[in-house]
Design an enzyme around this catalytic site. Structure first.
Site, PDB file in Angstrom:
ATOM      1  N   LYS A  78     -14.965  -4.585   5.953  1.00 34.61           N
ATOM      2  CA  LYS A  78     -13.999  -5.583   5.212  1.00 34.61           C
ATOM      3  C   LYS A  78     -15.329  -6.448   4.574  1.00 34.61           C
ATOM      4  CE  LYS A  78     -12.294  -8.576   7.341  1.00 34.61           C
ATOM      5  NZ  LYS A  78     -10.561  -9.469   7.533  1.00 34.61           N
TER       6      LYS A  78
ATOM      7  N   GLN B 172       0.672 -11.205  -3.778  1.00 34.44           N
ATOM      8  CA  GLN B 172      -0.430 -10.917  -3.680  1.00 34.44           C
ATOM      9  C   GLN B 172      -0.368 -10.334  -4.938  1.00 34.44           C
ATOM     10  OE1 GLN B 172      -0.117  -7.683  -0.082  1.00 34.44           O
ATOM     11  NE2 GLN B 172      -2.082  -9.115   1.054  1.00 34.44           N
TER      12      GLN B 172
ATOM     13  N   CYS C 106       1.196  -1.477  -0.007  1.00 31.82           N
ATOM     14  CA  CYS C 106      -0.170  -0.057  -0.192  1.00 31.82           C
ATOM     15  C   CYS C 106       0.841   1.534  -0.150  1.00 31.82           C
ATOM     16  CB  CYS C 106      -0.792  -0.027   0.969  1.00 31.82           C
ATOM     17  SG  CYS C 106      -1.522  -1.286   2.337  1.00 31.82           S
TER      18      CYS C 106
ATOM     19  N   HIS D  52      -9.251  -1.560  -0.245  1.00 27.46           N
ATOM     20  CA  HIS D  52      -7.623  -2.560  -0.683  1.00 27.46           C
ATOM     21  C   HIS D  52      -8.216  -3.195  -1.224  1.00 27.46           C
ATOM     22  CE1 HIS D  52      -4.457  -0.710   2.271  1.00 27.46           C
ATOM     23  NE2 HIS D  52      -5.735  -0.826   3.140  1.00 27.46           N
TER      24      HIS D  52
ATOM     25  N   ASP E  88      -2.700  -7.554  -5.648  1.00 24.59           N
ATOM     26  CA  ASP E  88      -3.255  -6.101  -4.527  1.00 24.59           C
ATOM     27  C   ASP E  88      -3.495  -5.390  -5.790  1.00 24.59           C
ATOM     28  OD1 ASP E  88      -3.140  -5.152  -2.433  1.00 24.59           O
ATOM     29  OD2 ASP E  88      -0.924  -4.842  -2.127  1.00 24.59           O
TER      30      ASP E  88
ATOM     31  N   HIS F  28      -5.216  -1.233  -5.302  1.00 23.63           N
ATOM     32  CA  HIS F  28      -5.807  -0.053  -4.164  1.00 23.63           C
ATOM     33  C   HIS F  28      -7.115   0.839  -4.684  1.00 23.63           C
ATOM     34  CE1 HIS F  28      -2.072  -1.229  -2.163  1.00 23.63           C
ATOM     35  NE2 HIS F  28      -2.948  -1.570  -0.807  1.00 23.63           N
TER      36      HIS F  28
ATOM     37  N   ARG G  71       5.849 -11.192   5.843  1.00 18.35           N
ATOM     38  CA  ARG G  71       5.664 -11.884   6.427  1.00 18.35           C
ATOM     39  C   ARG G  71       6.102 -12.264   7.877  1.00 18.35           C
ATOM     40  NH1 ARG G  71      -0.725 -10.187   5.001  1.00 18.35           N
ATOM     41  NH2 ARG G  71      -0.060  -8.505   3.966  1.00 18.35           N
TER      42      ARG G  71
HETATM   43 ZN    ZN Z   1      -3.384  -2.579   0.687  1.00 20.78          ZN
END
Ligand code: ZN
Ligand code: ZN
Length: 597
Positions: free
Chosen positions: A426, A341, A294, A472, A343, A345, A323
């Site tokens: 979410k 990911q 992010c 996200h 991912d 945004h 992580r």
């Molecule tokens: Zn994010």
């Protein structure tokens, strides 16, 4: 509820009582067969029960069968379970020959730990249950009578080593796992699920099909993608990236590390630090491996002034993050320490937000359906009344948008009231697989925190700065996890469009090899992933191996086929389609690919 089965850990349920009572019956049987046994703890667990024993020797599969027989004869007594509350002194007297129970009695008396070794906040009463002469330190609850256990619905599953109190400095005990159900039919269904889960285990299939490996020299939780697994990943990414571009996303790339200051601004070093790895020093400055993408995407957003006309901006990246996970929870591809990911945004104006959520959710379902996944269970997590950042009206608008998107998409969902992270509501989407197991894949998550911390702005129609909504979202979740889920769902037999090898040519004798190679070349030219099995094995062995490798089509070539320019087609399911011209086979493959078979 769309989930086929839920955890059976409700202590008041009849099945819990049956399971815990069967654990007592098993301990009684073990004591009958091995009178010197020291008994430890025996709770009911999801789908069954276990009991830990200190035995004079290691148990064999024959022992398990004997214990099971002994349990059935104990059940014929139809003995009743009776409870009695006693003092610690009486308990010590009763269990004077049972050192593990004595240690548990100490714990109960001090009020720190219950008879299963679980922590307690206040001293409980000490109670025992007696059945058929067997006495256990126990608070229950139990069934009334052994006749409530169906002797044909019990099964001992296996034996595993377990340290006393989970402490590796204490004795290693033998833990017998067993299961019991209401009826023999329920037991049979459970044993089938267990066997299917074993057959589908992605760690075993990943090795057998040469998809991926984890090597101790590389490190735990770090995945090596082998050529076949990498090809499946490549095909997955290629499809998804193209769809992202078609659906209005911009692709970006960002680095794997970033300066400490970035993670301070984002707040990760405050609330996410235990998941991050130690910093590395570069020119005397601390840098961290990214746990999330992010902040980088936010920097791209902030790189110039954004007008209301520029929004929405949808920024996507196959971003690899790191992580920390404890070594004990790492599990194949499903729990790892480094993963990529899918991912993205989304930055949008408040008036665009409901449509953006609809689009994100529908796009998500569109992508997952392409992989043959179409049974989902959704969860909507809402604001915790104490711990949240941002304005309540914003939370409400965002939550409404998520709820309405779920309803418009016709998805069955559970509400997790107060279950949202502090920074926004979410949606989580879990896929329900062939065995009824749920797998977390997609997340669509609002963020009122980062947009504030980084001071995100766009210039509105009024010429004034405004804060955009930030969302996200990850659809597959991570490439590692998604691949693990796909392997288990398909038991390694990927749909044709994803199969790393789509067709294998099997020459019956060496004289057919040249024709097989020419044919393979023609297939490759047509975009079909084909290989020739050149080994000097017999045809039947080659067919069996191709089936084990879950290759969709087997093309068998003998004298007749070679002379006529044809192939004899078999599928991995064992179906025999007879002899056909190569062109007809190519047409069939193209159709199977289009139909996502
Ligand atoms: Zn994010
Ligand atoms: Zn008990």
């Amino acid at each position: 509820m769309s989930a086929a089965h839920k955890s059976e850990i409700d202590e008041q349920s009849q099945l819990y009582r049956i399971r815990h009572s069967t654990a007592h019956v098993m301990a009684e049987a073990v004591l009958q067969l091995f009178p010197q046994t020291k008994i430890a703890i025996g709770p009911a667990i999801e789908d069954g029960f276990y009991y830990d024993f200190d035995l004079p020797r290691a148990l064999t599969p024959e022992d398990l069968a004997a214990i099971e027989d002994c349990m059935r004869s104990i059940l014929r007594s139809e003995a009743i379970f009776t409870k009695k509350t006693i003092s610690a002194a009486e308990a010590r007297e009763l269990f004077s020959e049972q050192p593990y129970k004595l240690e548990l009695i100490d714990g109960l008396e001090r009020g720190t730990v219950d008879e299963h070794g679980n922590p307690l906040s206040e001293p409980p009463e000490i109670s025992i249950y007696e059945s058929d002469g067997f006495i256990d330190l126990c608070r229950g609850p139990h069934i009334d009578n052994m006749s409530q256990i169906n002797p044909q619905a019990i099964k001992l599953i296996n034996v595993a080593g377990a340290y006393w109190r989970g402490d590796e400095t204490r004795p290693m005990l033998q833990r017998i796992y067993g299961t019991v159900w209401n009826t023999p039919e329920e037991l049979a269904a459970y044993l089938w699920r267990l066997e299917e889960a074993r057959r589908r285990d992605h760690r075993k299939l990943g090795k057998d099909l040469e998809l991926f490996s984890i090597h101790p020299d590389v490190g735990a939780g770090l995945i090596l993608w082998h050529p076949k697994g990498a090809l499946v990943r490549h095909l997955t990414e290629e499809y998804c990236k193209n769809e992202h571009l078609k659906h209005g996303y911009d692709m970006v790339y960002s680095p794997h590390i970033g300066r400490a200051g970035l993670w301070e601004t984002s707040g990760h070093l405050t609330w996410y630090k235990e998941n991050m790895y130690a910093p590395m020093l570069i020119d005397d400055e601390a840098y961290y491996a990214k746990p999330m993408n992010c902040p980088f995407h936010i920097q791209i957003f902030r790189s110039k002034t954004r007008s209301y006309r520029d929004l929405p901006i949808r920024m996507a990246e196959w971003g690899t993050v790191y992580r920390y996970e404890r070594s004990g929870v790492l599990h194949g591809l499903l729990r790892v320490r480094g993963f990529t990911q899918d991912d993205a945004h989304i930055f949008c104006r408040p008036d665009q937000m409901p449509e953006e959520i609809d689009r994100a959710l529908n796009f998500c379902l569109h992508i997952l359906n392409h992989f043959g996944l179409n049974n989902f269970h959704a969860y909507l997590s809402t604001r915790d009344s104490d711990k949240f950042t941002g304005e309540i009206p914003e939370w409400e608008r965002a939550t409404d948008a998520l709820r309405q998107a779920l309803e418009r998409a016709g998805l069955d969902y559970d509400l997790d009231e107060g279950g949202a992270a502090f920074y926004g509501p979410k949606i989580d989407l879990k896929m329900v697989d062939a065995l009824g197991r749920e797998w977390q894949l997609s997340t669509i998550q609002f963020d009122f925190n980062l947009s504030e911390r980084f001071g995100l702005e766009y210039i509105g129609e009024d010429g004034q700065p405004h804060r955009p909504f930030m969302v996200h979202r990850a659809l597959l979740g991570s490439m590692e996890r998604f691949m693990g889920v796909l392997i288990e769902h398909y038991a390694g037999a990927f749909p044709v469009w994803l199969a790393p090898v789509q067709a294998v040519l099997i020459p019956i004798a060496d004289r057919h090899l040249a024709y097989a190679q020419t044919t393979a070349e023609q297939l490759k030219q047509a975009g079909i992933r084909a290989e020739v099995d050149q080994r000097p094995e017999r045809m039947q062995a080659k067919i069996r191996d191709a089936q084990n490798l879950k290759i969709p089509y087997m093309l068998i070539i003998g004298d007749k086929e070679a002379a006529a320019g044809q192939i004899a087609l078999r599928s991995r399911s064992g179906e025999d389609s007879g002899v056909l011209p190569l062109a007809d086979f190519m047409t069939r493959v193209k159709k199977d690919i289009e139909d996502l078979v």
